[in-house]
Design a protein around this motif. Structure first.
Motif, mmCIF file in Angstrom:
data_model
loop_
_atom_site.group_PDB
_atom_site.id
_atom_site.type_symbol
_atom_site.label_atom_id
_atom_site.label_comp_id
_atom_site.label_asym_id
_atom_site.label_seq_id
_atom_site.Cartn_x
_atom_site.Cartn_y
_atom_site.Cartn_z
ATOM 1 N N SER A 1 -17.416 53.394 19.625
ATOM 2 C CA SER A 1 -17.904 54.680 20.118
ATOM 3 C C SER A 1 -19.241 54.994 19.458
ATOM 4 O O SER A 1 -19.494 54.631 18.306
ATOM 5 N N CYS A 2 -20.084 55.678 20.202
ATOM 6 C CA CYS A 2 -21.381 56.068 19.675
ATOM 7 C C CYS A 2 -21.187 57.046 18.509
ATOM 8 O O CYS A 2 -21.929 57.003 17.534
ATOM 9 N N THR B 1 -22.775 56.579 14.905
ATOM 10 C CA THR B 1 -23.628 57.637 14.361
ATOM 11 C C THR B 1 -23.094 58.133 13.020
ATOM 12 O O THR B 1 -23.861 58.524 12.142
ATOM 13 N N CYS C 1 -27.693 58.444 21.441
ATOM 14 C CA CYS C 1 -26.670 57.697 22.166
ATOM 15 C C CYS C 1 -27.006 57.637 23.646
ATOM 16 O O CYS C 1 -27.554 58.593 24.206
ATOM 17 N N PHE D 1 -22.215 53.848 29.836
ATOM 18 C CA PHE D 1 -21.570 52.858 28.978
ATOM 19 C C PHE D 1 -21.008 51.726 29.810
ATOM 20 O O PHE D 1 -20.620 51.953 30.949
ATOM 21 N N THR E 1 -27.507 50.874 21.526
ATOM 22 C CA THR E 1 -28.345 51.870 20.872
ATOM 23 C C THR E 1 -29.023 51.219 19.670
ATOM 24 O O THR E 1 -28.472 50.303 19.058
ATOM 25 N N VAL F 1 -22.453 49.946 22.343
ATOM 26 C CA VAL F 1 -21.484 51.029 22.289
ATOM 27 C C VAL F 1 -20.806 51.109 23.650
ATOM 28 O O VAL F 1 -21.419 50.865 24.691
ATOM 29 N N ALA G 1 -18.772 57.370 24.339
ATOM 30 C CA ALA G 1 -19.456 58.408 23.562
ATOM 31 C C ALA G 1 -18.749 58.596 22.235
ATOM 32 O O ALA G 1 -19.315 58.844 21.227
#
Length: 89
Positions: A25-26, A30, A54, A58, A62, A86, A89
């Motif tokens: 997942s982004c 992150t 992001c 998908f 990134t 990724v 989200a």
């Protein structure tokens, strides 16, 4: 040389944690953003990990950038980037 090695080690750890085949997942990626990461070799170098915005579709990739400096606010000694896939989200 030490700055490049330190930056590469940080990117390698991220690539190992978030492989192309994993369900990443982004938000999780992150969450790995960080500043003032100390060099385990005991130098005065500090690393910063930045994750670009992001994507909205998908799967996608990134950009992740590692910047190494010898003091806060100093000019970068090394800047290395890679893209990490990724899948959500």
């Amino acid at each position: 040389m030490a700055a490049n090695s330190f930056a590469n080690a940080q990117l390698s750890a991220l690539r190992d944690a978030f492989t192309d085949g994993s369900d990443t997942s982004c938000a999780l990626l992150t969450g790995r953003e960080a500043t003032n990461i100390a060099d385990p070799a005991g130098t005065a170098l500090k690393a910063e990990i930045e994750v670009a915005t992001c994507p909205t579709d998908f799967p996608d990739a990134t950009m992740v950038t590692v910047t190494v400096r010898n003091a806060a606010g100093a000019s970068p000694l090394a800047v290395l980037s890679t893209q990490i896939v990724v899948t959500k989200a």
